[in-house]
Design an enzyme around this catalytic site. Structure first.
Site, PDB file in Angstrom:
ATOM      1  CG  HIS A 132      -0.418   0.267   2.520  1.00 55.81           C
ATOM      2  ND1 HIS A 132      -0.098  -0.717   3.419  1.00 55.81           N
ATOM      3  CD2 HIS A 132      -0.120   1.435   3.131  1.00 55.81           C
ATOM      4  CE1 HIS A 132       0.366  -0.169   4.527  1.00 55.81           C
ATOM      5  NE2 HIS A 132       0.364   1.140   4.371  1.00 55.81           N
ATOM      6  CG  ASP A 192       0.012  -4.080   2.728  1.00 55.64           C
ATOM      7  OD1 ASP A 192       0.431  -3.543   1.675  1.00 55.64           O
ATOM      8  OD2 ASP A 192      -0.252  -3.446   3.758  1.00 55.64           O
ATOM      9  CD  GLN A 223      -1.801   7.632  11.886  1.00 53.29           C
ATOM     10  OE1 GLN A 223      -1.163   7.624  12.923  1.00 53.29           O
ATOM     11  NE2 GLN A 223      -3.112   7.732  11.845  1.00 53.29           N
ATOM     12  N   GLY A 224       3.087   6.283   9.301  1.00 51.01           N
ATOM     13  CA  GLY A 224       4.465   6.519   8.906  1.00 51.01           C
ATOM     14  C   GLY A 224       5.360   5.316   9.081  1.00 51.01           C
ATOM     15  CG  ASP A 225       6.091   3.355  12.501  1.00 48.69           C
ATOM     16  OD1 ASP A 225       7.152   3.940  12.250  1.00 48.69           O
ATOM     17  OD2 ASP A 225       5.505   3.450  13.580  1.00 48.69           O
ATOM     18  CB  SER A 226       2.832   1.833   6.286  1.00 49.45           C
ATOM     19  OG  SER A 226       1.607   2.003   6.917  1.00 49.45           O
TER      20      SER A 226
END
Length: 573
Positions: A390, A433, A523-526
Site C-alpha cells: 500500500h 500487503d 502512521q508513517g511506520d507502514s
C-alpha cells in the site's frame, strides 16, 4: 464534613438527570469522516429525527450524528461507537449545544460484520433511557427504507448534521443540510476501490457539496422522507471527483436488525440480574456460542459475563465513565481517513534506538501525484528493500535512506523508480500487503547498513512470541512523525484471537499488540520491519487507530508461502 459532602456529590453524580447540557465546547472538531459543505441552515422542525451524539472514548469526546428510529433507539455509524464508554444524545434541538433534551446511553453496539478497515457494514445502534417523547414537531422517528429496495442513481439525498462546513474546519452550532444526487456504484468505484453492496455514494462531480467531519452517522434521506443512507466516509470534504459514501439503508444491514440486537429475552435477563436502565454500563454485545458477553467500562479488553459481575462493580464503572465525561479535560481528535496511505503503522509506547541495533531499517519517502509521504522498509539484500504494497500505490519515484538514525539526514539516500507490489495485493482488505523496491546501485554494508534474514517458508509465529517493530512513524494517534528511529516490542497474537478485532484477517497476516493498548506501530511506520528472533517475521500493514485497547497492529506475514515465494522469485532472496 468535607468527606461526607464529597460522598453525597458522588452519589448524586450517578443519578444525574439526562437533560444536562454537554460540557463539550460547540467548536469541537471531531467525529470521523463526514460533515455538511455547500449546504444551508436548517431547523429541527425540518429534520425532527436528527440526533447529535457526543461520544466519550477514553478521555476524549467525539461528535457524530444519528437518526431517531423509534422511541428508544438511535441509528448511527459503527465507526462512531467503536471504543466508546458512554454516549450523550441530544434530540429535539436545532442547536448542538443547547435546547431539546439530552439522553445518556451506556448501551450501544455495532453491526456484527462491521469491518473497520473497509468501513463495510458501518451501522450501529444507541439505546437511550428513558424513552424519548415524540411530539411530532421537533422529535419523531424517521421512516426506514424497505428491505432490499434499490436506490437509483439520480435519487436526491438530503444529508443533515452539525459537522464542519469546510475540510478541516470547525463544527457548527446550527443544524445544516445539503442535497446531493446518488451516483451509481460503477461511477463511485472510480474514486473508491472498496465500494460494496452495503454502500451508496452521493455527490456532485464538481465538488463543493458534501457531508464532513462531525456528520458521521447522520441520516441521508430521500425526497419521500425515507432514510436510505447513513453518513460513513469519504476522501476530504466536497472535493471534485470524491463523493460521500453512505451505508446503504435499503439493505439487510439496517432493516430488521435492531430487533436482533436486543431481544425481549435479553432485556428480561438484564433486569433479572439487576443491571437494567442507566446502571447498565456495557457498550458492545459480543455473541459467541449463543452466549452474550459484554465489553465493560473504559477498557475494551475487559470482557466478562454479566452473570459473573456484581452490580456494585458495574455501578462503579458507570460512575467512573460519567465522572470523566463531565470533568475530564477533553480534547477533540479526528479519525484517520481509511483511504490515506499512511493509515497503517507507527511507533507508540516505544523508545529511541540506534541504527546500529537496527541496521536493516530503511526510510522511504514516496513521491505521488498528490505529494510526498513516508513509509518504512527493510534491507533484504544490497539491492532490494521490502516494504508494504500500500506504500507503493500511486508512487512515481522513491527516495530510500539507509544507515541513519535520523529520518531526514545522514546515511545514504538512493533514488529508485523500480518497484512493484505483490500481484495479489488487495487494497480492500490489505491482503498480500508486500512490495519490493530495487535499488540502482548496491548498498555498501557496514555496522549501520546490512540485510536482515528472511524466515524459512511456513515458519510459524506462536502467540506470545516477542515482535520488535521499528520506524519513524507517529508516537501517538494522529500525532507527528518522529525525527529519530524508535522501536517497540509487543507479543504476537493468534489469528483466532485477532479476528475478534478484524474479521477480514487472512493467513497472510499476523497480529501483535497488548490487550490494554499503549504499544503499537502508527502512521508513517507502514512497510517497516517486524522482527521475530532475528528474522523478518512481518511487514507493518494496518490497524484501527494506534495502540487502542482491543485493536492490535496487523502485519503481512513474510513466511506465508505465497508471499515468501514471490519475494524469492523477484529478488533472489
Amino acid at each position: 464534613m468535607e468527606k461526607y459532602l464529597y460522598l453525597i456529590f458522588i452519589l448524586l453524580l450517578c443519578d444525574l438527570p439526562r437533560n444536562i447540557v454537554s460540557r463539550v465546547p460547540p467548536s469541537i472538531n471531531n467525529g470521523d469522516d463526514n460533515r455538511i459543505i455547500g449546504g444551508y441552515n436548517a431547523t429541527i422542525e425540518d429534520f425532527p429525527y436528527q440526533a447529535l451524539l457526543m461520544i466519550l472514548k477514553g478521555l476524549q469526546v467525539f461528535q457524530c450524528g444519528g437518526s431517531v428510529i423509534n422511541s428508544q433507539y438511535i441509528l448511527t455509524a459503527a465507526h462512531c461507537v467503536i471504543g466508546a464508554g458512554l454516549i450523550r444524545a441530544r434530540v429535539g434541538s436545532t442547536f448542538s449545544n443547547t435546547g431539546g433534551r439530552v439522553y445518556t446511553s451506556f448501551r450501544f453496539g455495532t453491526h456484527p460484520l462491521y469491518n473497520p478497515v473497509t468501513s463495510d457494514y458501518d451501522v450501529a445502534y444507541v439505546r437511550v433511557v428513558p424513552r424519548m417523547s415524540f411530539n411530532g414537531t421537533n422529535v419523531r422517528a424517521v421512516e426506514l427504507a424497505p428491505r432490499d429496495s434499490a436506490v437509483a442513481p439520480g435519487t436526491i439525498f438530503t444529508v443533515s448534521g452539525w459537522g464542519a462546513t469546510k475540510e478541516s474546519g470547525e463544527a457548527v452550532q446550527n443544524l445544516m443540510a445539503v442535497k446531493v444526487p446518488v451516483i451509481s456504484s460503477e461511477e463511485c468505484m472510480k474514486s473508491y476501490s472498496t465500494i460494496t453492496a452495503r454502500m451508496v455514494c452521493a455527490g456532485v462531480p464538481q465538488g463543493g457539496e458534501d457531508s464532513c467531519q462531525g456528520d458521521s452517522g447522520g441520516p441521508a434521506v430521500s425526497e419521500d422522507g425515507v432514510q436510505r443512507g447513513i453518513t460513513s466516509y469519504g476522501i476530504g470534504c466536497g472535493r471534485p471527483g470524491f463523493p460521500g459514501v453512505y451505508t446503504n439503508g435499503d439493505t439487510e444491514v439496517i432493516v430488521e436488525v435492531v430487533e436482533s440486537w436486543y431481544t425481549e429475552e435479553e432485556e428480561e435477563s438484564l433486569i433479572k440480574h439487576g443491571v437494567a436502565g442507566r446502571h447498565l454500563c456495557h457498550h458492545q454485545v459480543y455473541k459467541q456460542n449463543s452466549m452474550s458477553w459484554y465489553i465493560i467500562g473504559l477498557d475494551s479488553s475487559d470482557y466478562m459475563s454479566l452473570t459473573k459481575m456484581k452490580v456494585s462493580q458495574l455501578y462503579l464503572f458507570c460512575l467512573y465513565s460519567v465522572f470523566f465525561l463531565l470533568f475530564a479535560d477533553v480534547s477533540s481528535k479526528k479519525h484517520e481517513r481509511r483511504e490515506k496511505k499512511t493509515e497503517a503503522g507507527k511507533i507508540v509506547g516505544g523508545s529511541e534506538v540506534s541504527i546500529k541495533d537496527f541496521p536493516y531499517q530503511a526510510r522511504l519517502v514516496i513521491e505521488t501525484g498528490e505529494g510526498y509521504f513516508g513509509c518504512g522498509g527493510s534491507i533484504i539484500s544490497d539491492t532490494y528493500i521490502l516494504t508494504a504494497a500500500h506504500c507503493l500505490t500511486g508512487a512515481n519515484k522513491l527516495f530510500v535512506r539507509v544507515g541513519s538514525v535520523n529520518a531526514d539526514e545522514g546515511g545514504d539516500l538512493i533514488e529508485s523508480t523500480d518497484f512493484k507490489q505483490h500481484p495479489k495485493y488487495n487494497s480492500s482488505v490489505y491482503d498480500f500487503d508486500v512490495g519490493l523496491v530495487r535499488l540502482p546501485s548496491a548498498i555498501a554494508f557496514d555496522n549501520t547498513k546490512r540485510a536482515i534474514r528472511l524466515p524459512v517458508r511456513k515458519t510459524s509465529i506462536p502467540a506470545g512470541t516477542r515482535v520488535t517493530v521499528s520506524g519513524w512513524g507517529a508516537t501517538s494517534e494522529n500525532g507527528e512523525g518522529s525525527d529519530t528511529l524508535m522501536a517497540v516490542t509487543v507479543p504476537a497474537l493468534s489469528n483466532t484471537r485477532c479476528r475478534a478485532s478484524y474479521r477480514a484477517l487472512t493467513q497472510n497476516m499476523v497480529c501483535a499488540g497488548v490487550p490494554q493498548g499503549g504499544k503499537d506501530s502508527c502512521q508513517g511506520d507502514s512497510g517497516g520491519p517486524a522482527v521475530v528472533r532475528g528474522n523478518l517475521g512481518g511487514v507493518v500493514s494496518f490497524g484501527y487507530g494506534c495502540a487502542r485497547p482491543g485493536f492490535p497492529g496487523v502485519y503481512a506475514r513474510v513466511a506465508s508461502p505465497p508471499i515468501r515465494d514471490w519475494i524469492k522469485q523477484n529478488s533472489g532472496v
